[in-house]
Enzyme design. Structure first.
Site, PDB file in Angstrom:
ATOM      1  N   LYS A   1     -22.500  16.524  26.594  1.00 24.92           N
ATOM      2  CA  LYS A   1     -21.184  16.620  25.917  1.00 24.92           C
ATOM      3  C   LYS A   1     -19.718  16.226  26.988  1.00 24.92           C
ATOM      4  O   LYS A   1     -18.955  16.013  26.624  1.00 24.92           O
ATOM      5  CB  LYS A   1     -21.140  17.782  24.914  1.00 24.92           C
ATOM      6  CG  LYS A   1     -21.927  17.785  24.021  1.00 24.92           C
ATOM      7  CD  LYS A   1     -22.115  19.362  23.251  1.00 24.92           C
ATOM      8  CE  LYS A   1     -23.158  19.905  22.627  1.00 24.92           C
ATOM      9  NZ  LYS A   1     -23.042  21.316  22.270  1.00 24.92           N
ATOM     10  N   GLY A   2     -20.104  16.870  28.087  1.00 28.18           N
ATOM     11  CA  GLY A   2     -19.073  17.295  29.008  1.00 28.18           C
ATOM     12  C   GLY A   2     -17.934  16.245  29.170  1.00 28.18           C
ATOM     13  O   GLY A   2     -16.834  16.414  29.467  1.00 28.18           O
TER      14      GLY A   2
ATOM     15  N   GLU B   1     -19.174  10.156  33.790  1.00 28.19           N
ATOM     16  CA  GLU B   1     -19.471  11.744  33.889  1.00 28.19           C
ATOM     17  C   GLU B   1     -18.457  12.659  34.203  1.00 28.19           C
ATOM     18  O   GLU B   1     -17.561  12.255  34.767  1.00 28.19           O
ATOM     19  CB  GLU B   1     -20.486  11.672  34.856  1.00 28.19           C
ATOM     20  CG  GLU B   1     -21.490  12.947  35.096  1.00 28.19           C
ATOM     21  CD  GLU B   1     -22.062  13.579  34.259  1.00 28.19           C
ATOM     22  OE1 GLU B   1     -21.418  13.688  32.946  1.00 28.19           O
ATOM     23  OE2 GLU B   1     -23.280  14.120  34.193  1.00 28.19           O
ATOM     24  N   ASP B   2     -18.683  13.711  33.732  1.00 23.27           N
ATOM     25  CA  ASP B   2     -17.595  14.877  33.933  1.00 23.27           C
ATOM     26  C   ASP B   2     -17.916  15.162  35.463  1.00 23.27           C
ATOM     27  O   ASP B   2     -16.713  15.488  36.166  1.00 23.27           O
ATOM     28  CB  ASP B   2     -17.877  16.060  33.218  1.00 23.27           C
ATOM     29  CG  ASP B   2     -19.274  16.743  32.988  1.00 23.27           C
ATOM     30  OD1 ASP B   2     -20.201  16.211  33.540  1.00 23.27           O
ATOM     31  OD2 ASP B   2     -19.444  17.634  32.202  1.00 23.27           O
TER      32      ASP B   2
ATOM     33  N   ASP C   1     -23.226  16.914  40.342  1.00 26.67           N
ATOM     34  CA  ASP C   1     -23.370  18.387  41.028  1.00 26.67           C
ATOM     35  C   ASP C   1     -24.661  18.253  42.195  1.00 26.67           C
ATOM     36  O   ASP C   1     -24.672  17.673  43.157  1.00 26.67           O
ATOM     37  CB  ASP C   1     -23.909  19.388  40.137  1.00 26.67           C
ATOM     38  CG  ASP C   1     -24.163  20.512  40.561  1.00 26.67           C
ATOM     39  OD1 ASP C   1     -23.414  21.111  41.744  1.00 26.67           O
ATOM     40  OD2 ASP C   1     -24.994  21.528  40.059  1.00 26.67           O
TER      41      ASP C   1
ATOM     42  N   LYS D   1     -19.218  17.647  43.451  1.00 27.73           N
ATOM     43  CA  LYS D   1     -19.370  18.784  44.450  1.00 27.73           C
ATOM     44  C   LYS D   1     -20.344  18.092  45.450  1.00 27.73           C
ATOM     45  O   LYS D   1     -21.448  18.424  45.424  1.00 27.73           O
ATOM     46  CB  LYS D   1     -20.014  19.829  43.791  1.00 27.73           C
ATOM     47  CG  LYS D   1     -19.152  20.451  42.847  1.00 27.73           C
ATOM     48  CD  LYS D   1     -19.550  21.759  42.203  1.00 27.73           C
ATOM     49  CE  LYS D   1     -20.318  21.670  40.855  1.00 27.73           C
ATOM     50  NZ  LYS D   1     -20.501  22.989  40.340  1.00 27.73           N
TER      51      LYS D   1
ATOM     52  N   PHE E   1     -18.384  26.981  40.103  1.00 26.85           N
ATOM     53  CA  PHE E   1     -18.491  26.679  38.837  1.00 26.85           C
ATOM     54  C   PHE E   1     -17.371  26.433  38.017  1.00 26.85           C
ATOM     55  O   PHE E   1     -16.550  27.375  37.875  1.00 26.85           O
ATOM     56  CB  PHE E   1     -19.459  27.421  38.219  1.00 26.85           C
ATOM     57  CG  PHE E   1     -20.073  27.080  37.023  1.00 26.85           C
ATOM     58  CD1 PHE E   1     -21.213  26.378  36.753  1.00 26.85           C
ATOM     59  CD2 PHE E   1     -19.375  27.406  35.601  1.00 26.85           C
ATOM     60  CE1 PHE E   1     -21.639  25.587  36.110  1.00 26.85           C
ATOM     61  CE2 PHE E   1     -20.118  26.625  34.559  1.00 26.85           C
ATOM     62  CZ  PHE E   1     -21.113  26.127  34.693  1.00 26.85           C
ATOM     63  N   VAL E   2     -17.075  25.346  37.454  1.00 27.83           N
ATOM     64  CA  VAL E   2     -15.731  25.192  36.856  1.00 27.83           C
ATOM     65  C   VAL E   2     -15.773  24.759  35.428  1.00 27.83           C
ATOM     66  O   VAL E   2     -16.887  24.263  34.819  1.00 27.83           O
ATOM     67  CB  VAL E   2     -15.023  23.751  37.713  1.00 27.83           C
ATOM     68  CG1 VAL E   2     -14.478  24.233  39.146  1.00 27.83           C
ATOM     69  CG2 VAL E   2     -15.738  22.584  37.406  1.00 27.83           C
TER      70      VAL E   2
ATOM     71  N   ASP F   1     -18.199  23.246  30.313  1.00 26.23           N
ATOM     72  CA  ASP F   1     -18.422  24.453  29.411  1.00 26.23           C
ATOM     73  C   ASP F   1     -19.196  25.385  30.279  1.00 26.23           C
ATOM     74  O   ASP F   1     -19.782  24.998  31.628  1.00 26.23           O
ATOM     75  CB  ASP F   1     -19.286  24.148  28.198  1.00 26.23           C
ATOM     76  CG  ASP F   1     -20.675  23.847  28.638  1.00 26.23           C
ATOM     77  OD1 ASP F   1     -20.908  22.702  29.568  1.00 26.23           O
ATOM     78  OD2 ASP F   1     -21.608  24.449  28.389  1.00 26.23           O
TER      79      ASP F   1
ATOM     80  N   ARG G   1     -14.635  24.166  26.812  1.00 24.68           N
ATOM     81  CA  ARG G   1     -14.387  22.790  26.777  1.00 24.68           C
ATOM     82  C   ARG G   1     -13.147  22.554  26.492  1.00 24.68           C
ATOM     83  O   ARG G   1     -12.668  21.387  27.000  1.00 24.68           O
ATOM     84  CB  ARG G   1     -15.421  22.156  26.061  1.00 24.68           C
ATOM     85  CG  ARG G   1     -16.982  22.259  26.334  1.00 24.68           C
ATOM     86  CD  ARG G   1     -17.672  21.434  25.364  1.00 24.68           C
ATOM     87  NE  ARG G   1     -19.009  21.583  25.611  1.00 24.68           N
ATOM     88  CZ  ARG G   1     -19.869  20.918  26.509  1.00 24.68           C
ATOM     89  NH1 ARG G   1     -19.869  20.337  27.416  1.00 24.68           N
ATOM     90  NH2 ARG G   1     -21.342  21.552  26.149  1.00 24.68           N
TER      91      ARG G   1
HETATM   92  P1  IMP Z   1     -26.507  17.363  38.508  1.00 24.58           P
HETATM   93  O1  IMP Z   1     -27.502  16.840  37.678  1.00 24.58           O
HETATM   94  O2  IMP Z   1     -26.807  18.485  39.078  1.00 24.58           O
HETATM   95  O3  IMP Z   1     -25.642  16.500  39.283  1.00 24.58           O
HETATM   96  O4  IMP Z   1     -25.562  18.134  37.138  1.00 24.58           O
HETATM   97  C1  IMP Z   1     -24.666  17.574  36.477  1.00 24.58           C
HETATM   98  C2  IMP Z   1     -24.445  18.271  35.138  1.00 24.58           C
HETATM   99  O5  IMP Z   1     -24.441  19.723  35.187  1.00 24.58           O
HETATM  100  C3  IMP Z   1     -23.017  17.979  34.572  1.00 24.58           C
HETATM  101  O6  IMP Z   1     -23.120  16.873  33.765  1.00 24.58           O
HETATM  102  C4  IMP Z   1     -22.675  18.915  33.992  1.00 24.58           C
HETATM  103  O7  IMP Z   1     -22.952  19.267  32.749  1.00 24.58           O
HETATM  104  C5  IMP Z   1     -23.543  20.232  34.653  1.00 24.58           C
HETATM  105  N1  IMP Z   1     -22.699  20.996  35.885  1.00 24.58           N
HETATM  106  C6  IMP Z   1     -22.683  20.771  37.106  1.00 24.58           C
HETATM  107  N2  IMP Z   1     -21.759  21.721  37.515  1.00 24.58           N
HETATM  108  C7  IMP Z   1     -21.014  21.969  36.630  1.00 24.58           C
HETATM  109  C8  IMP Z   1     -19.680  22.990  36.563  1.00 24.58           C
HETATM  110  O8  IMP Z   1     -19.398  23.413  37.698  1.00 24.58           O
HETATM  111  N3  IMP Z   1     -19.397  23.264  35.495  1.00 24.58           N
HETATM  112  C9  IMP Z   1     -20.009  22.951  34.105  1.00 24.58           C
HETATM  113  N4  IMP Z   1     -21.056  21.994  34.336  1.00 24.58           N
HETATM  114  C10 IMP Z   1     -21.390  21.654  35.320  1.00 24.58           C
HETATM  115 MG    MG Z   2     -22.707  16.817  31.664  1.00 23.82          MG
END
Ligand code: IMP
Ligand code: MG
Length: 193
Positions: A62-63, A118-119, A122, A150, A171-172, A178, A184
């Site tokens: 949803k982000g 993408e939002d 990570d 990040k 963590f944001v 969210d 959100r």
């Molecule tokens: P990745 O697969 O570890 O890159 O994670 C990406 C997903 O984790 C994003 O689409 C977010 O939904 C969630 N996410 C990662 N970091 C944060 C954060 O700081 N706040 C909120 N959601 C996060």
């Molecule tokens: Mg996401």
């Protein structure tokens, strides 16, 4: 209700399991004006790169929904929009590394210019997975944009084509992001302390 002092914001958070309120401190990283400016810059750059072509925006639910709504309205090339929803096995803020599609696209990407929206990136696991899955469907081109990145948290190699802000390991929340489905709707982006 909440209070604000400079960049420090305090919000009352209702913990439903415990049926009580707790005061949560947050620090604002980016205000709505700053975000709007950055989204405008990204949209300009993307529109120039895709000039004369139609772009299929693929938002990750949803982000990314707020970022995608703002980005799409600032773009000057024709766009179409679709969404996917992904789930990672395991709960919480630590990705287990395994991802699956729980809601797929309703559009074929074959032969199209596709931009994944993408939002935040990570570990990189989510985007890397979706990129591979969509690439296999033979789009004409496949690019990615993330509002936040990040880089210090990366566990797999992945670099987005367009990034709004690179941030530290915080963590944001806000602007679509969210914390347990909360926050959100905050217009800015905040670090939960
Ligand atoms: P990745 O697969 O570890 O890159 O994670 C990406 C997903 O984790 C994003 O689409 C977010 O939904 C969630 N996410 C990662 N970091 C944060 C954060 O700081 N706040 C909120 N959601 C996060
Ligand atoms: Mg996401």
């Amino acid at each position: 209700m909440g209070t604000a002092k400079g960049n420090e914001h305090k919000l009352w958070l209702y913990i439903s399991g415990q049926k009580k309120y707790t005061l949560l401190a947050m620090k604002r990283l980016f205000g709505d004006k700053e975000i709007r400016k950055k989204v405008g810059l990204l949209a300009g750059q993307i529109s120039r790169d895709f000039a004369g072509r139609e772009v299929l925006l693929v938002g990750i639910l949803k982000g990314a929904f707020i970022f995608m709504a703002d980005l799409a309205r600032k773009m000057t090339t024709p766009v179409k929009m679709d969404f996917v929803r992904l789930a990672s096995y395991g709960q919480g803020t630590i990705s287990s590394g395994k991802v699956r599609i729980t809601k797929d696209l309703e559009t074929s990407v074959k032969g199209k210019d596709v931009l994944i929206v993408e939002d935040i990136i990570d570990t990189g696991v989510t985007l890397k997975y979706l990129f591979r899955r969509l690439k296999a469907r033979r789009p004409r081109s496949l690019k990615t944009v993330a509002l936040l990145d990040k880089p210090s948290r990366r566990r797999v190699r992945f670099q987005a084509d367009y990034v709004g802000f690179a941030i530290e390991d915080h963590f944001v929340v806000g602007y679509g992001l969210d914390w347990n489905e909360k926050f959100r709707n905050l217009p800015g982006i905040y670090v939960v302390k």
